[in-house]
Write a protein that holds these residues in place. Structure first.
Motif, PDB file in Angstrom:
ATOM      1  N   ASP A   1      44.822  37.066  40.508  1.00 15.26           N
ATOM      2  CA  ASP A   1      44.743  36.037  41.542  1.00 15.26           C
ATOM      3  C   ASP A   1      45.371  36.671  42.791  1.00 15.26           C
ATOM      4  O   ASP A   1      46.589  36.852  42.849  1.00 15.26           O
ATOM      5  CB  ASP A   1      45.553  34.822  41.054  1.00 15.26           C
ATOM      6  CG  ASP A   1      45.614  33.723  42.093  1.00 15.26           C
ATOM      7  OD1 ASP A   1      44.889  33.807  43.106  1.00 15.26           O
ATOM      8  OD2 ASP A   1      46.409  32.776  41.896  1.00 15.26           O
ATOM      9  N   PHE A   2      44.527  37.048  43.739  1.00 16.82           N
ATOM     10  CA  PHE A   2      44.974  37.831  44.887  1.00 16.82           C
ATOM     11  C   PHE A   2      45.112  36.918  46.100  1.00 16.82           C
ATOM     12  O   PHE A   2      44.110  36.460  46.644  1.00 16.82           O
ATOM     13  CB  PHE A   2      43.949  38.948  45.140  1.00 16.82           C
ATOM     14  CG  PHE A   2      44.361  39.956  46.176  1.00 16.82           C
ATOM     15  CD1 PHE A   2      45.598  39.929  46.796  1.00 16.82           C
ATOM     16  CD2 PHE A   2      43.480  40.974  46.528  1.00 16.82           C
ATOM     17  CE1 PHE A   2      45.966  40.877  47.742  1.00 16.82           C
ATOM     18  CE2 PHE A   2      43.825  41.937  47.473  1.00 16.82           C
ATOM     19  CZ  PHE A   2      45.077  41.875  48.091  1.00 16.82           C
ATOM     20  N   ILE A   3      46.356  36.649  46.502  1.00 20.97           N
ATOM     21  CA  ILE A   3      46.588  35.844  47.707  1.00 20.97           C
ATOM     22  C   ILE A   3      46.905  36.789  48.859  1.00 20.97           C
ATOM     23  O   ILE A   3      47.896  37.529  48.808  1.00 20.97           O
ATOM     24  CB  ILE A   3      47.771  34.867  47.516  1.00 20.97           C
ATOM     25  CG1 ILE A   3      47.538  33.951  46.313  1.00 20.97           C
ATOM     26  CG2 ILE A   3      48.010  34.053  48.783  1.00 20.97           C
ATOM     27  CD1 ILE A   3      48.701  33.010  46.014  1.00 20.97           C
ATOM     28  N   VAL A   4      46.043  36.774  49.859  1.00 20.69           N
ATOM     29  CA  VAL A   4      46.321  37.587  51.052  1.00 20.69           C
ATOM     30  C   VAL A   4      47.105  36.710  52.019  1.00 20.69           C
ATOM     31  O   VAL A   4      46.591  35.715  52.534  1.00 20.69           O
ATOM     32  CB  VAL A   4      45.016  38.098  51.708  1.00 20.69           C
ATOM     33  CG1 VAL A   4      45.337  38.892  52.976  1.00 20.69           C
ATOM     34  CG2 VAL A   4      44.234  38.964  50.723  1.00 20.69           C
ATOM     35  N   GLY A   5      48.370  37.059  52.215  1.00 23.63           N
ATOM     36  CA  GLY A   5      49.190  36.236  53.100  1.00 23.63           C
ATOM     37  C   GLY A   5      50.563  36.828  53.297  1.00 23.63           C
ATOM     38  O   GLY A   5      50.980  37.729  52.563  1.00 23.63           O
ATOM     39  N   ASP A   6      51.255  36.317  54.283  1.00 21.30           N
ATOM     40  CA  ASP A   6      52.581  36.799  54.662  1.00 21.30           C
ATOM     41  C   ASP A   6      53.639  35.975  53.925  1.00 21.30           C
ATOM     42  O   ASP A   6      53.628  34.737  54.019  1.00 21.30           O
ATOM     43  CB  ASP A   6      52.724  36.635  56.184  1.00 21.30           C
ATOM     44  CG  ASP A   6      53.969  37.288  56.737  1.00 21.30           C
ATOM     45  OD1 ASP A   6      54.993  37.360  56.016  1.00 21.30           O
ATOM     46  OD2 ASP A   6      53.930  37.710  57.908  1.00 21.30           O
TER      47      ASP A   6
END
Ligand SMILES: NC(=O)c1ccc[n+]([C@@H]2O[C@H](COP(=O)([O-])OP(=O)(O)OC[C@H]3O[C@@H](n4cnc5c(N)ncnc54)[C@H](O)[C@@H]3O)[C@@H](O)[C@H]2O)c1
Length: 321
Positions: free
Chosen positions: A57-62
């Motif tokens: 589960d790849f969350i792209v975020g800061d």
């Protein structure tokens, strides 16, 4: 201590698209863990996870975005916190950026982990916290004054973890990595680490550039050993929590000898080029990893020669593996 399985354990790897984080993701998937990644791709690369993106589960975020950190921590049992802005020279150039990501980011992530009732956090610290201490090898409890904003940020994250542990009863283990190297470490850019930089120079038939006289020494640690250290720490007995641990190979090589080894392994006839020393670099660094061995059985297993050969072969294949 040997590793048991992480079968079906929900874990979060922050900075999972980076160098160390992506190897950690691979190892956790191989152990059957349910892996989530939080990475803003500021330094990491999608390609590092391309081979397993359908399994995570790849969350792209800061992580400094509270909602992102909250979402990332939901339902998670163990956090492997790798996300940070690395590089001592970068931190001297833009200290505020390093502190914002490393300290403020960790604080937001730890708060989200507290609220989500995460069981344990294993986080990346750094040998840089030993600063100007002359004691060798480096042993936990013998820290000197930090020599860079990067070192300050890592020392402060250790203190923050300690406060969270005591105030909120959370389980933290801090791992002080010593100069990690291996496949996928980025050879590009002004802040690239020394081993990929030397391999890249040799590949182009250029002289590897050494800052200073080359007599500074380091304890280079293969990424596979660092990953194993993380997995062992995640399964360490509860009384190992609330502490920091050196994760190093316990070796020592001068940067000059390193350059000559990489020239040899690259099959080149080159001489290193010497330029002015840089601010913020420590002179000598070597781990005493006894505490990590006694607490959770960590010991590095990869020789420098073997680790460098694997790294060279990966760069020859285009950096993957
Ligand atoms: N490589 C080493 O020799 C070494 C030595 C000591 C400590 N460490 C520590 O180990 C950890 C991993 O280092 P690495 O070498 O894999 O570096 P890396 O730059 O390859 O990985 C760090 C990852 O964090 C991500 N990231 C940065 N800021 C973020 C943010 N605000 N939110 C979400 N993700 C963010 C980046 O995109 C990157 O993928 C870092 O904490 C670093 O300080 C590394």
């Amino acid at each position: 201590m040997s590793l048991s399985s992480f079968a079906s354990v929900p874990v979060l790897v922050t900075g999972g698209a980076g160098f160390i984080g992506s190897h950690l993701v691979d190892a956790l998937l191989a152990q059957g863990a349910k892996v989530r990644v939080l990475d803003d791709l500021s330094m990491g690369r999608r390609e590092n996870l391309a081979h397993c993106v359908d399994k995570i589960d790849f969350i792209v975020g800061d992580m400094r975005d509270r909602e992102m950190s909250k979402r990332a921590c939901e339902g998670i049992e163990i956090v492997f916190h790798q996300a940070a802005l690395g590089s001592v020279p970068r931190s001297l150039e833009t200290p505020d950026a390093t502190l914002s990501v490393n300290l403020n980011g960790s604080s937001i992530l730890f708060t989200a982990a507290r609220d989500a009732k995460v069981k344990r956090i294993v986080y990346a610290s750094s040998s840089s916290v030993y600063g100007d201490s002359q004691i060798m090898p480096k042993k936990e409890g013998t820290e000197g004054k930090p020599l860079s904003p990067y070192a300050v940020s890592k020392a402060m994250v250790e203190q923050l973890a300690d406060v969270f542990a005591r105030c909120f009863g959370m389980e933290f283990l801090g791992l002080r990595y010593f100069n990690v190297y291996g496949p996928r470490q980025d050879p590009e850019g002004q802040y690239a680490a020394v081993i990929p930089r030397f391999f890249a120079a040799c590949a182009q038939g250029k002289q590897p550039v050494i800052f200073g006289d080359g007599q500074q020494s380091r304890d280079f640690t293969y990424v596979g050993d660092v990953v194993r250290g993380n997995l062992l720490a995640a399964q360490a007995p509860k009384d190992a929590c609330g502490s920091v641990y050196n994760i190093g190979a316990q070796g020592s090589i001068t940067v000059k000898d390193l350059a000559n080894t990489i020239i040899r392994l690259s099959g080149r006839k080159l001489e290193p080029k010497y330029v002015d020393a840089r601010n913020g670099d420590v002179r000598h660094s070597q781990a005493d990893a006894t505490r990590a061995f006694e607490a959770f059985g960590f010991q590095a297993e990869t020789t420098m020669e073997d680790g460098l050969r694997v790294t060279r072969d990966a760069y020859l294949k285009g950096g993957a593996a």
